[in-house]
Design an enzyme around this catalytic site. Structure first.
Site, PDB file in Angstrom:
ATOM      1  N   HIS A 189       0.827  -1.214   0.000  1.00 20.83           N
ATOM      2  CA  HIS A 189       0.000   0.000   0.000  1.00 20.83           C
ATOM      3  C   HIS A 189       0.863   1.267   0.000  1.00 20.83           C
ATOM      4  CE1 HIS A 189      -3.467  -2.574   0.915  1.00 20.83           C
ATOM      5  NE2 HIS A 189      -2.695  -3.154   1.808  1.00 20.83           N
ATOM      6  N   SER A 310      14.766  20.769 -16.386  1.00 23.85           N
ATOM      7  CA  SER A 310      13.599  21.633 -16.517  1.00 23.85           C
ATOM      8  C   SER A 310      13.970  22.867 -17.323  1.00 23.85           C
ATOM      9  CB  SER A 310      13.088  22.042 -15.138  1.00 23.85           C
ATOM     10  OG  SER A 310      12.163  23.110 -15.234  1.00 23.85           O
ATOM     11  N   GLU A 323       9.367   7.706 -16.327  1.00 23.16           N
ATOM     12  CA  GLU A 323       8.000   8.179 -16.531  1.00 23.16           C
ATOM     13  C   GLU A 323       7.441   7.702 -17.875  1.00 23.16           C
ATOM     14  OE1 GLU A 323       8.268  12.281 -13.878  1.00 23.16           O
ATOM     15  OE2 GLU A 323       8.512  12.369 -16.046  1.00 23.16           O
TER      16      GLU A 323
END
Length: 497
Positions: A189, A310, A323
């Protein structure tokens, strides 16, 4: 992908032998060749039909397979007496030239090239008059099925090798982590649960990839059946030898039913399912790398070659590889479900809906290839933060189950033991500030009449990790045995790849 070789009423075009279509037809204006099937029609296809129907932009990547199948078919035709040896040799030479032209970018594609099969036959016929006989006893229906099986078989072999490569990388990094005694919390979890070796965690991903390899192998077995000789749907009146072409192309088996042979795309669905499962496993690995590389976890540092920055925030180092591995899984699942929806309502035998089997398959193969190569590079270069992982793994609360099992070993029923330890955990959380809760739990265990100092030693750094010794568990002794089994499994799978 290819149009059926029969006309709308099921009869072959006039002037063809045994249902075989002529290699070219003359349009209504007499301007020149149009399509392989146009002899049945009085007018040329509408531009909108041609745009919808043509598959050459994507199926030309099967040119090697199409030419290989044509060579095998021509050799069989000569063996059964439908071509002379000289005609066979001339046609094969023409096919060799077509293959070179396409591979070297010299091929001049014609507006009438609906698909790779049409293009190859059209160009071969320009080079060699005997190539007009190349389509004898063959339909584009069994030809495209053959091409796609050959292409899929090769793609499976390539991806199997890449997945094994990533599994070997994970196993090698697991060996390094095991030698260094690296440990981290295991999670359920997404909450810290029990400590395990980093090697155990990495090996879990490797075992999943080996299941992907197994699934691809099963898909390959069902792919490895030759449909060549099935014709449009019902075989031929000519003395064809499907076993000969199957052997020539290296297929393990020959079709049993001509209707099934030209309409079966189970092998595509099998392959897409195997690739979707691979995508899911790669996504899970990517998700953990996203989490582990965050400042909140701090378990890994990504190599600059496998991270991005970035455009606005100079401090950022983004896990784009991980990702994208996560994001591509949805694409792979979509390809599988889209094909299943296409197949679910098709009557026998061939229907043009089956043209929709190639783009999802091609894209799925390309996608998995890209993701596996990028993740392999990332995993080869990633740096593990042993101190951060150990600090999290050694939180005394992750040894709570060990305390309960310590009581069980001394005769207390597990549910009672669970209640005792849960009460101590709750008290430690209530009594102390966050920074002091681990120390407070140790004090409570030491002072408890059923536990004491001996049990408190289970909360020492590394104790819970070292105590996990059951088969397949996450402690060092069990992991050592597991890594030996993993190495053996990798070696066994690699023997065939």
């Amino acid at each position: 992908m290819f149009a059926d070789d029969t006309s709308a009423d099921g009869t072959p075009p006039a002037g063809t032998a045994s249902g075989d279509t002529p290699s070219q037809s003359i349009g209504p204006s007499g301007a020149g060749p149009t399509t392989l099937w146009h002899g049945r029609f009085a007018g040329a296809p509408a531009d909108a039909l041609a745009a919808l129907n043509d598959s050459l932009p994507f199926d030309q990547r099967m040119f090697v397979e199409d030419i290989a199948a044509s060579r095998a078919h021509v050799s069989m035709l000569a063996a059964v007496g439908l071509l002379t040896d000289g005609e066979r040799d001339d046609i094969v030479a023409a096919l060799d030239e077509v293959e070179s032209e396409i591979a070297e970018g010299r091929m001049v594609w014609a507006p009438t090239d609906e698909d790779i099969h049409t293009a190859v036959e059209r160009r071969a016929s320009e080079l060699c008059a005997a190539a007009a006989k190349m389509h004898t006893g063959r339909s584009r229906n069994d030809q495209v099925a053959t091409d796609l099986r050959l292409w899929t078989r090769g793609a499976i072999d390539e991806l199997t090798g890449l997945l094994l490569g990533l599994a070997r990388t994970l196993a090698a990094r697991a060996r390094e982590a095991h030698a260094g005694g690296l440990r981290l919390p295991g999670y359920t979890h997404l909450q810290q649960a029990q400590p395990v070796g980093l090697a155990h965690h990495l090996a879990a991903h490797a075992w999943a990839l080996l299941r992907d390899v197994e699934r691809l192998g099963e898909a390959r077995q069902r792919t490895d059946v030759s449909p060549l000789g099935a014709g449009a749907l019902a075989g031929s009146t000519l003395p064809l030898d499907p076993a000969a072409t199957a052997a020539d192309l290296g297929f393990a088996a020959v079709f049993e039913n001509s209707l099934d042979a030209v309409s079966d795309r189970d092998f595509v669905a099998d392959t897409l399912f195997a690739l979707a499962m691979s995508g899911i496993h790669l996504s899970r690995l990517g998700e953990e790398l996203v989490l582990w590389s965050s400042a909140e976890f701090g378990f890994v540092v990504l190599d600059d070659a496998f991270a991005t920055g970035s455009s606005m925030m100079p401090q950022k180092k983004n896990p784009d590889v991980a990702e994208l591995a996560r994001g591509k899984a949805g694409r792979l699942i979509g390809h599988l479900t889209g094909l299943l929806a296409t197949l679910k309502g098709l009557p026998l035998a061939y229907n043009k809906d089956l043209q929709e089997d190639k783009e999802p398959l091609f894209d799925a193969v390309d996608t998995v290839r890209l993701v596996v190569l990028a993740l392999d590079g990332l995993m080869q270069t990633v740096e593990f933060n042993a101190a951060a992982m150990a600090a999290a793994a050694d939180d005394p609360f992750t040894a709570a189950t060990d305390l309960a099992e310590w009581l069980v070993a001394r005769g207390m029923p597990f549910r009672d033991a669970h209640g005792v330890i849960a009460g101590l955990v709750r008290q430690a959380l209530d009594d102390a500030a966050v920074s002091m809760r681990a120390r407070r739990l140790t004090e409570l265990v030491s002072a408890h009449p059923d536990l004491g100092q001996e049990a408190a030693r289970l909360l020492a750094p590394g104790a819970a990790y070292h105590s996990r010794s059951t088969p397949g568990a996450g402690g060092p002794d069990a992991v050592e045995a597991q890594l030996e089994r993993l190495d053996a499994a990798l070696a066994a799978d690699s023997n065939g790849h």
